[in-house]
Structure formats: C-alpha cells, structure tokens
Scaffold this active site. Structure first.
Site, mmCIF file in Angstrom:
data_model
loop_
_atom_site.group_PDB
_atom_site.id
_atom_site.type_symbol
_atom_site.label_atom_id
_atom_site.label_comp_id
_atom_site.label_asym_id
_atom_site.label_seq_id
_atom_site.Cartn_x
_atom_site.Cartn_y
_atom_site.Cartn_z
ATOM 1 N N GLU A 59 34.739 37.204 53.524
ATOM 2 C CA GLU A 59 36.043 37.606 53.280
ATOM 3 C C GLU A 59 37.325 38.045 54.190
ATOM 4 O O GLU A 59 38.091 37.746 54.063
ATOM 5 C CB GLU A 59 35.706 38.868 52.248
ATOM 6 N N GLN A 81 36.164 35.798 45.470
ATOM 7 C CA GLN A 81 35.577 35.527 44.395
ATOM 8 C C GLN A 81 35.656 36.612 43.284
ATOM 9 O O GLN A 81 35.669 36.150 42.045
ATOM 10 C CB GLN A 81 34.171 34.963 44.991
ATOM 11 N N PRO A 88 35.522 44.244 52.567
ATOM 12 C CA PRO A 88 35.460 43.751 53.993
ATOM 13 C C PRO A 88 36.603 43.345 54.594
ATOM 14 O O PRO A 88 37.006 43.549 55.844
ATOM 15 C CB PRO A 88 34.375 42.587 54.105
ATOM 16 N N HIS A 128 30.906 43.501 41.211
ATOM 17 C CA HIS A 128 31.649 42.438 40.419
ATOM 18 C C HIS A 128 32.451 43.063 39.580
ATOM 19 O O HIS A 128 33.356 42.065 38.799
ATOM 20 C CB HIS A 128 30.630 41.137 39.814
#
Length: 322
Positions: A59, A81, A88, A128
């Site tokens: 990332e 995503q 990060p 997520h």
C-alpha cells in the site's frame, strides 16, 4: 441508466479515462480481474495495460507511486483493496500527498485520488471492516469524500479525479450492490465539500453518511409524528458546516449516526461545531448513535455492532422528547 454504487463508480472511471488520457488506474488486482469488487472491470480491455495496472501488495508503494505520478502531471486513481489496509500508507498521505502544495509553495500539487471500500456489514475478516474517516479528516490538505448513492458516487468520483489536490474516496461497500437508482449517462460532477439535505423537517436534524444513510433513512421512515430533517454529509473534509449549523438552528435538536467507534469518531467534531456556532439554539443535547469502542466483530455480531434502525429511532425519540 439504473445503476448500483459499484456500477456508477465503474462508469465514472470509464468516463474520466476516456476524457483525459492522463488518468491512470492501478492497485492490487484491479487490471486483469477488475478488482475484488469488480469496480475496475473492463478498464484494462478498453484502455490498455499502460493505463490500468496491477501492483505489488504494498500500500505504501501504491500511494507513493500515485504521489509521484500526480506531481508529474498525471491524474492517478489508486485503489486500496480495503480501507483497513490503508494505514501502512498513512505516512505517504500525511507527509507527502497532503503537504506537497505547501512544501513547494504551490510549485507542485498532487491531483490524485485514493479509492478504498470501507465499513462493516459484509462478513469480512479482520482489517476489512474499519471506518476510519475521522482519522483522515484530521489531515490538512487531504479531502475525504464518502458517497451514499450511485448518483453521488459517480459525480463525486469525477470531481475527485479532477480536483487539484489529493482526495481519499471512501466507498461504503455494505451498499455497493444493495439498490439501484437513476444515474445520468455521460459526464457530470457532484461537488466535494457540500452536504445534501435528503429530507426537510422541523423537529430534529439527523446527520449520517455512507452506508449509515440507509439505516438512518429506514429509521426515519419508521417514526410517526416526528418531522426529521435528514442530512447526508457526503464530505467529511472539507466539512459543510453551514448546512449543518443552519439546520440545527432551525430544528434545535440533532442526532449524529456513524458506524465508527464512538470515542474520537467524527460525531465529536460535528458536536463541537454545533456548540461553537449554534449552542444557544439547542433544546436538547446532541445525541450520538455509533459503533462501539472495540474492533469490528466477526460474522453475525456485525449486526449488533452496526447502528440498526431501532437504536437510531430510540435516539431520535429521546432527543425530541428531552
């Protein structure tokens, strides 16, 4: 055309890539597979591998590459995503993207967009399901946009890509495909930094954004005898303070709904804004309906964590009857 949010995002990307050949799209699995949610499906076939690229799983490299490309005149659209994977790259957003205009006294800018699905409700695993919009709103120079409808998703994404400064475009994946609405063909824009009054009312102002707009709308529809003014914030930064303050001055009451944890959530900034500019108009304390101060739980417990219509209805009733 009738479209879902994910289809509207895909359409916006097609439109901007066809309009401006400086627009590039890249991220993990966005090219050959069209992205984990298929938001970028068909882009590589249409615009080729030089403009739609799969990247390594890094990332910080994805966002760093976007900054470099943006300062050289491109309009990169980087996909992370899931928003839980964005931390990060926090250093790149804080240290470089958001400051480049000030650091160079306007000689360089970073006209880049970072797209990322956020929020809970799809039974995803750890990292997520976060809702960290309040964290990114604290970065001067970075705009944070959160659409809640297909129409806004397309128009706001086009605005984000065309913006002269970096935009974090947070997409509520819980409602990616849950409904359709009419979305104009061709190119149009919706402004960043402007809230939308979804319903006018006199008794109480209720503010939400992203997927929570739909839970809140359901709650409002279930209430009898309470005239709710419903505001879709749409942009976390810049914040449309005027719409919020004017609405609270009219109604005298306010409820804020978000799925992020309560402590440090963006509702706190809204309450501070109301206290600064409309305190003497309040007839009740501002109520918050939020997630809890824990990581988003797995699987079915998500339904308990996410504010549901009954919790929202109770908060609105208590505020009106205070």
């Amino acid at each position: 055309m009738q479209a879902t949010i994910i289809e509207a995002i895909n359409d916006a990307l097609h439109e901007e890539m066809a309009t401006d050949d400086r627009t590039l799209v890249f991220g993990q699995d966005v090219a050959e597979s069209g992205g984990v949610f298929r938001a970028t499906e068909g882009l590589q076939e249409t615009f080729g591998g030089d403009r739609v690229l799969d990247t390594p799983l890094s990332e910080i490299a994805i966002v760093g590459a976007a900054i470099g490309l943006a300062t050289y005149g491109y309009r990169p659209v980087a996909e992370i995503q899931f928003s839980g994977f964005l931390p990060p790259a926090f250093d790149q957003l804080v240290t470089n993207a958001s400051r480049i205009r000030w650091r160079t006294r306007g000689e360089l800018t970073a006209p880049m967009t970072v797209r990322t699905p956020y929020g809970a409700g799809v039974r995803a695993l750890e990292h997520h399901s976060e809702s960290l919009e309040a964290v990114y709103s604290h970065i001067p120079g970075l705009k944070v946009a959160v659409p809640s409808t297909p129409h806004d998703a397309k128009g706001m994404l086009i605005s984000a890509i065309r913006d002269p400064d970096p935009v974090l475009f947070m997409e509520p994946k819980h409602v990616y495909r849950s409904f359709r609405e009419e979305v104009p063909d061709g190119t149009y824009t919706e402004p960043l930094g402007e809230a939308a009054v979804r319903r006018e009312g006199e008794d109480v102002t209720v503010i939400a954004w992203g997927a929570m707009m739909h839970k809140t709308r359901e709650a409002v529809d279930n209430l009898d005898g309470i005239d709710v003014e419903l505001i879709d914030l749409r942009s976390i930064s810049p914040l449309d303070r005027e719409t919020v303050v004017q609405s609270v001055k009219k109604t005298g009451r306010c409820v804020v709904v978000h799925e992020a944890p309560k402590s440090g959530g963006f509702a706190g900034e809204l309450i501070a804004t109301i206290n600064d500019e409309a305190l003497m108009f309040l007839e009740a304390p501002v109520e918050r309906v939020t997630g809890f101060d824990v990581p988003v739980p797995l699987l079915a417990m998500e339904d308990f964590y996410i504010p549901q219509p009954p919790r929202i209805e109770e908060a609105i009733s208590e505020t009106v009857n205070y």
